[in-house]
Structures are given as C-alpha cells and as structure tokens.
Design an enzyme around this catalytic site. Structure first.
Site, mmCIF file in Angstrom:
data_model
loop_
_atom_site.group_PDB
_atom_site.id
_atom_site.type_symbol
_atom_site.label_atom_id
_atom_site.label_comp_id
_atom_site.label_asym_id
_atom_site.label_seq_id
_atom_site.Cartn_x
_atom_site.Cartn_y
_atom_site.Cartn_z
ATOM 1 N N LYS A 1 0.578 -1.353 0.229
ATOM 2 C CA LYS A 1 0.048 -0.050 -0.147
ATOM 3 C C LYS A 1 1.153 1.181 -0.121
ATOM 4 O O LYS A 1 0.377 1.859 -0.602
ATOM 5 C CB LYS A 1 -1.011 -0.393 1.535
ATOM 6 N N THR A 2 1.869 1.575 0.986
ATOM 7 C CA THR A 2 2.204 2.352 1.061
ATOM 8 C C THR A 2 3.612 3.034 -0.259
ATOM 9 O O THR A 2 3.881 3.996 -0.326
ATOM 10 C CB THR A 2 3.023 2.340 2.093
ATOM 11 N N GLU B 1 3.075 6.315 10.270
ATOM 12 C CA GLU B 1 3.226 4.984 9.991
ATOM 13 C C GLU B 1 4.733 5.067 10.532
ATOM 14 O O GLU B 1 5.604 5.000 11.293
ATOM 15 C CB GLU B 1 2.686 3.805 9.842
ATOM 16 N N HIS C 1 -13.295 0.518 -15.771
ATOM 17 C CA HIS C 1 -11.826 -0.233 -15.164
ATOM 18 C C HIS C 1 -11.829 -1.559 -15.322
ATOM 19 O O HIS C 1 -13.455 -2.376 -15.587
ATOM 20 C CB HIS C 1 -12.353 0.466 -13.677
ATOM 21 N N GLY D 1 14.038 -35.916 -21.602
ATOM 22 C CA GLY D 1 14.645 -36.650 -21.665
ATOM 23 C C GLY D 1 15.120 -36.629 -23.465
ATOM 24 O O GLY D 1 16.049 -37.204 -24.202
ATOM 25 N N GLU E 1 16.096 -24.997 -13.700
ATOM 26 C CA GLU E 1 16.133 -27.170 -13.363
ATOM 27 C C GLU E 1 17.845 -26.787 -13.315
ATOM 28 O O GLU E 1 18.313 -27.572 -12.336
ATOM 29 C CB GLU E 1 15.779 -27.763 -14.229
ATOM 30 N N HIS F 1 8.718 -23.647 -43.875
ATOM 31 C CA HIS F 1 9.128 -24.460 -43.324
ATOM 32 C C HIS F 1 8.930 -26.153 -43.437
ATOM 33 O O HIS F 1 7.715 -26.361 -44.404
ATOM 34 C CB HIS F 1 8.917 -24.631 -42.066
#
Lengths: 586, 109
Positions: A49-50, A74, A225, A287, A314, A458
């Site tokens: 939030k801040t 705060e 929105h 593999g 990995e 291709h």
C-alpha cells in the site's frame, strides 16, 4: 491508444483522470485515478500500500510535474525515504527540490490527555500548509487509520474524517488514502464509507506456498475500469501491474533470419533459421534434448558475437556447461568472453512476479540478443494458469519490443504432447518445435517436427534427432508401412536397402562379365575362321601357280618344237600370268 | 462536596519544585472555541499554578509551520513545555479533572 479506446466507450461526462505513472495501473483504470478526488487503497499488511502511494507521489512529481504531500502516520520521514530508495526513488532529493513534502504525524495515546471537546483542525492546518507550501496537486495519507488507535474519541474522529475528505475534494487535490484491510469490510474502520470515488484493493496471498500480489479496482465511480484481479510486482523500478489486456500488438518486426546452430534444422525452416525477434517454443517429453537444442542455439548466437541470456530453472550453470561438453558443445569460453550469461534460480524461490522482475532486470542490464528460458514450465508451477499466460504474454511482449529472439522450452508430461496449457501458450509463439520420443524395437528414439513457423516456409517432415559426442544431427526418418522407422529399425532398413543395392550391383557385374566372355568367344571364332581362310587361300594360290608354270612350260616346249619344225604360228602370252606380279615372267 | 475532597489532595500533589510552568496553547483563529479554551486554561492556572505559569498562545492560522514541531493534530491543544517531560492535553479544557491528570498534577485514577 488504449486510453482513447476506454474513453470513447465511456459516457461523455468524463471524470478527469490523474495518471499515476505506475506501469499497468493507468491501463486498468483507463488513465489514472479520479483527479481531484480521494482514492482509497486498502490491503493487508505487506501488500504494498505504502509503496503504491509513494510511487503515485514520486511519479507525479517527476513525470507529471505535480508536486505532492505525503502525510505519514506510521513511518518517519527517514524510514520512508530508506524504504522507497530500494525502488530507485530519491525521496530526499525530491524533498530538497520542493517537489514533495513529507509530514510525519505521530500521536502517542499514552502521552495525550483529553479534556473537553476538540476537533482535528490541526491536521487540516498542517495538511493545508504543506499543500500550499509547494503547490501540491497530490496528497497521500498513509495510514490514516492509525488515528483510531491514537485518539480516544471515535465519534469526533469519524466526523472529522468525513470533513477531511470533503475538504480534500474542495482543495482539488488527488488524494490516495491507505487503509488496513478489515476482516468483514474493505477496511478495518470502515473508511470506504467516506471515500467512495475509487477503491483499490491490494492482496498478498499464498498459492501453493508461493506468494503473489494482486491488485483489483473494486470501485471507480463514473468510469470504466478493469474489474479483474491483476498480479503486480514490486521491482527495482517500482510497482508494475500486469494487465494482459493492455498489451499493444505493435512491435516492429525484423526480416532477418538467424541460424539455429543445427544446419539440418535451418534447412527445415526454409534454409535460414528463425526470424530475429521471434518467439520460439520447444516442447518435449523428458529427455528429448530440449536443453541441448537450446544450448546449440545459444552457442550459435554467441559465436556470431551476439549476447545470449540463458535462464535456467532446473540446472545450475556449471551443470549445463559440463553436460553440454559431453556432446561437444563448449560453452565455457563463450561465458568467459561475456557473450553467454546464465541465470539460474529455483522456480519456487519466489513468486511469479518476482521472477518476472528479476528477469526483466537481467534483460535490461545484459541487453541480450537472444533469451533462452529453460524450461518455462517449471516457472509456470509458480502461478495459476491465467497468471502464467499473463506473465508469458508480458515477457514475450517485452522481448519482442526489444527485438530479442526468445526460445522457451516446455516440458510435457508425456502422453500426448499437445496439452491444453501448451496449446494456450503456443498461440503466443511464432514458431513451435516438437521433440518426441518414439518407442519401439526395445529402444527409444528422438524425433523432431516443426509444428509451426509463422511467416516462413517450413518442412512438414519428421526428422530423427541424433545426439552424439560431436553434437546434434538430424537424419531423415524412414516412413515404412508400419509407421516411422527410427533408430536401429532405421539402421536395419538402411542395411536392407544397402544389401539390395549391393546385390543389384553384383548382378550387373556378372552380366557384364558374361557379355565380355561371349564377345571373346566370338572373337576367337572369328580369328579361327580367318586362319582357316588364310590356309585355304594359300593352298589355292599354290595350285594356281603350279598350273601357271606347267602351262608356261608347255608353251615354251611348243615354241621350241615349233622353231624346230619351222612353224609360223605366233606365241601368245597368257594374260592371267601377267596379273600375278613377278610370278610369271613376260 | 466533591471539590472539597479534591482540593486538599490536589494541593498535596502539587509540585512546588517546578519554579516555572511554561504552557503553549495551540488554536486556529480566534474562534469562540479557542476563546473558551484560553479562558479555561487561564482560570485553571490561576487556581493551581498562580504566579508560576506562563501561557503562549499560538495561532496556527498565522504560523502553520509550528504545528509540526509539537505534533499538533487536535485543536485546541495545550503543550506543557516546562517542567519536563512534555505533556499534551487536547480539548477545550473544560474537564478540570482530566487537565489535572494531564498536567501531572495528579496521578491518573
């Protein structure tokens, strides 16, 4: 562009918007927060939030020339400055340049004694003074609710808050008020009751042990929105919301082709390889050699002098280098020359948004020509399906905008290669190679197809994919009546065909020899006949000569006797004897 | 009745060691509210701190920058500058009991 799209579909009496400058948020809200009105940002602890509020102020001051006031309840000015410095915001500098005022409001309840009636005019005075001192257009109150803990009289507080929001509107400043998430309601103290123009909810939740932040525009009075929950990340450059819908498809494309490092694969792709800046998906069961193909691609690019960034989720870099050495790919020199960089991280190390942030950061600093992500599927374990798609879309978009060629490997679970998530992902990709195992004859063999390659001719053929200590090779697979022949079956078929050829050759040679022999026999016969003829001819000549001689002798005897008898008959020379040169004297 | 029981205790708890009581009253504008607060404060000091107090009235309308230093939110606010430690009392000071506690003239019950 998007903004216009939003606006044209909205009613004509439009709210003026105040752009936040926060990546993605302006797209979701159709241009920003409602200008001149307060917006409530609520969420639990640690959901940003801040930071969101601070970024709203900083971007306002830096990008839109709208100074701002941050009233912090705060954190102290120092703490705030230190906290947002990690996002690259120079709060202290902005304060010095009078772009931002930070006012730390602190009341310790134990030190305050109430006596009689009061109001919060002091807060108004401070805020008003701060706003007027720099001509602020933006105000952040973070977190106002602290007042509920410090001031004992809630009734006064509530009526004063109501007055405060009214006052903020009258001031014409765009305000962001942060609030803690309540258990039942949006905020703990029901602040949404007072701030009703725009409410943004932030959420930090854990899915499968991985935390992801989400943002949702709960309410936006008077404007369209995005209503979905969007993941957002807090990176080095602040907050970035990931709205998939906001991605514009307008990146430049290149006609340049780049080789894959496997000549036969290039040949399958119209002889030239992939387009620069395209995205390539490489799927395969475990593999099948996905990493090897990727490493080949990386090596080919690095050898051309391009920078390659290899994200491995990995294997560690050392492991990849060692493993690739076993097939004759030497990556280490390329790493040392700075052309190849590995970035390894466990997928579960942090959430999806964090991975994205790190990847973006790496991409920005290293400026690669080629990015390899091996495998994208482990990364996808971090989030839900829609999150993943959003992330990949965002990543691809980022890469394409930079004309960076990207190769994603994807691990399929075996069985059928076209799983649904894959199909969804593949639609984002320009080219798709499929690596597969063929089982049969007690062995497994790898094959490769080009499933799709946008914008280029291709091959539709299956190729067997061989990995040896000299690297990768692709060979034609035999298509027999019983299916595709690979491995030893292909070798056996090859041997069979070789044998047939050999047999045919031998037969031809045999025939040739036969002909030769016949010709020789005939030759011999011809020469025998000629010899016979010669013999006969000689014999005949000899006889003819004998006859000639005896005739001559007879004539000469006759002549002699004629002379003796005084005969008057003329002697005649035989014409035939004359033709025989020298044999008959004239 | 009540005032009788209070007064001797309050007098006993008074701290004569402090020679000077410096009080700041923060107000905004000279509204009836601020007038009330000032009047209440003066009356209180005359009763309990006669001769040893000094009141400074700060109008935040004129000097808004001073609000930050004493962390003023509520109006009116009285800040006890001296004797140390600093004490803060908010409100129009109509409640003498709370004011006594707030100024450390009597411990909270």
């Amino acid at each position: 562009m998007k903004k216009n799209g939003f606006q044209s579909s909205a009613p004509k009496t439009l709210l003026p918007k105040c752009p936040t400058g926060i990546q993605g948020l302006d797209e979701i809200t159709g241009g920003g927060l409602p200008r001149g009105r307060p917006t409530l940002v609520c969420g639990g602890a640690g959901c940003g939030k801040t930071l969101l509020a601070a970024e709203f102020l900083v971007r306002g001051a830096v990008q839109f020339d709208e100074p701002g006031v941050l009233m912090a309840f705060e954190e102290t000015e120092k703490e705030l400055t230190a906290n947002v410095a990690s996002l690259g915001f120079d709060l202290a500098g902005l304060v010095r340049r009078k772009k931002i005022v930070i006012d730390y409001v602190h009341i310790e309840r134990s030190e305050v004694q109430e006596s009689g009636e009061y109001d919060l005019e002091g807060l108004f005075v401070r805020l008003g003074h701060a706003i007027d001192s720099i001509g602020a257009k933006r105000v952040v109150l973070d977190t106002l609710e602290v007042l509920f803990a410090s001031l004992p009289n809630e009734a006064i507080l509530r009526s004063e808050l109501r007055r405060l929001f009214r006052w903020l509107k009258d001031k014409g400043v765009t305000a962001v008020i942060t609030a803690e998430r309540g258990r039942e309601s949006l905020t703990r103290h029901g602040l949404e009751e007072y701030v009703s123009d725009c409410v943004i909810l932030l959420d930090h939740r854990v899915n499968d042990q991985i935390a992801t932040r989400h943002l949702r525009v709960v309410k936006y009075r008077g404007a369209l929105h995005g209503t979905n929950e969007f993941p957002f990340l807090i990176g080095d450059e602040g907050i970035s919301v990931l709205p998939i819908t906001s991605l514009a498809l307008n990146h430049k494309v290149s006609g340049e082709r780049i080789a894959t490092g496997i000549p036969r694969l290039d040949a399958m792709l119209g002889g030239k390889g992939f387009f620069r800046g395209s995205s390539i998906l490489l799927t395969g069961t475990p593999g099948t050699g996905k990493t090897i193909v990727s490493a080949n691609f990386a090596q080919a690019a690095a050898r051309r002098g391009e920078r390659v960034l290899f994200f491995s989720f990995e294997e560690s870099p050392d492991q990849i280098i060692r493993n690739m050495q076993s097939i004759g790919l030497r990556l280490e020199p390329l790493v040392k020359r700075g052309l190849l960089r590995f970035h390894s991280a466990r997928p579960s190390l942090y959430g999806l948004e964090m991975h994205l942030a790190t990847m973006f950061k790496e991409i920005t600093t290293f400026k690669p020509h080629v990015v390899i992500i091996d495998p994208i599927t482990s990364l996808m374990d971090c989030g839900t399906n829609s999150e993943n798609k959003g992330m990949i879309t965002r990543l691809i978009d980022h890469l394409k905008a930079g004309q960076i060629t990207s190769l994603f490997t994807s691990l399929t679970q075996g069985g059928h290669a076209l799983q649904q998530s894959e199909a969804a992902m593949s639609s984002l990709m320009d080219s798709w190679l499929l690596l597969q195992d063929y089982e049969g004859n007690g062995e497994r063999n790898r094959v490769l197809y080009v499933l799709k390659a946008r914008g280029m001719a291709h091959s539709n053929q299956i190729r067997e994919f061989l990995i040896s200590d000299r690297g990768i090779d692709l060979v034609d697979a035999y298509i027999g009546p019983s299916g595709v022949l690979t491995g030893s079956a292909r070798a056996a078929q090859g041997a069979l065909e070789n044998a047939a050829v050999l047999a045919a050759q031998q037969e031809a040679a045999q025939l040739k020899r036969e002909v030769e022999r016949k010709r020789e026999a005939i030759e011999r016969q011809i020469s025998g006949l000629r010899a016979d003829y010669e013999t006969e001819a000689q014999e005949l000549r000899r006889i003819a000569e004998q006859v000639g001689t005896s005739t001559l002798m007879l004539t000469s005897e006759r002549t002699a006797s004629g002379i003796l008898r005084q005969a008057d008959a003329k002697t005649v020379v035989h014409p035939r004897s004359r033709a025989r040169n020298g044999k008959v004297h004239s | 009745m009540k005032t009788k029981t209070v007064k001797p205790r309050a007098a006993a708890k008074l701290r004569p060691l402090a020679k000077l009581w410096q009080l700041r009253l923060y107000v905004v504008d000279s509204t009836p509210k601020s007038q009330t607060a000032l009047a209440n404060l003066k009356q209180f000091c005359e009763t309990h701190l006669k001769g040893i107090y000094r009141i400074t009235v700060i109008d935040l309308l004129k000097q808004p920058q001073l609000a930050k230093g004493d962390q003023i939110l509520a109006i009116p606010t009285v800040v006890r500058q001296l004797p140390k430690p600093v004490r803060t009392i908010i409100g129009n000071l109509s409640d003498v009991e709370h004011l006594l506690v707030g100024l450390d003239l009597r411990p909270a019950v």
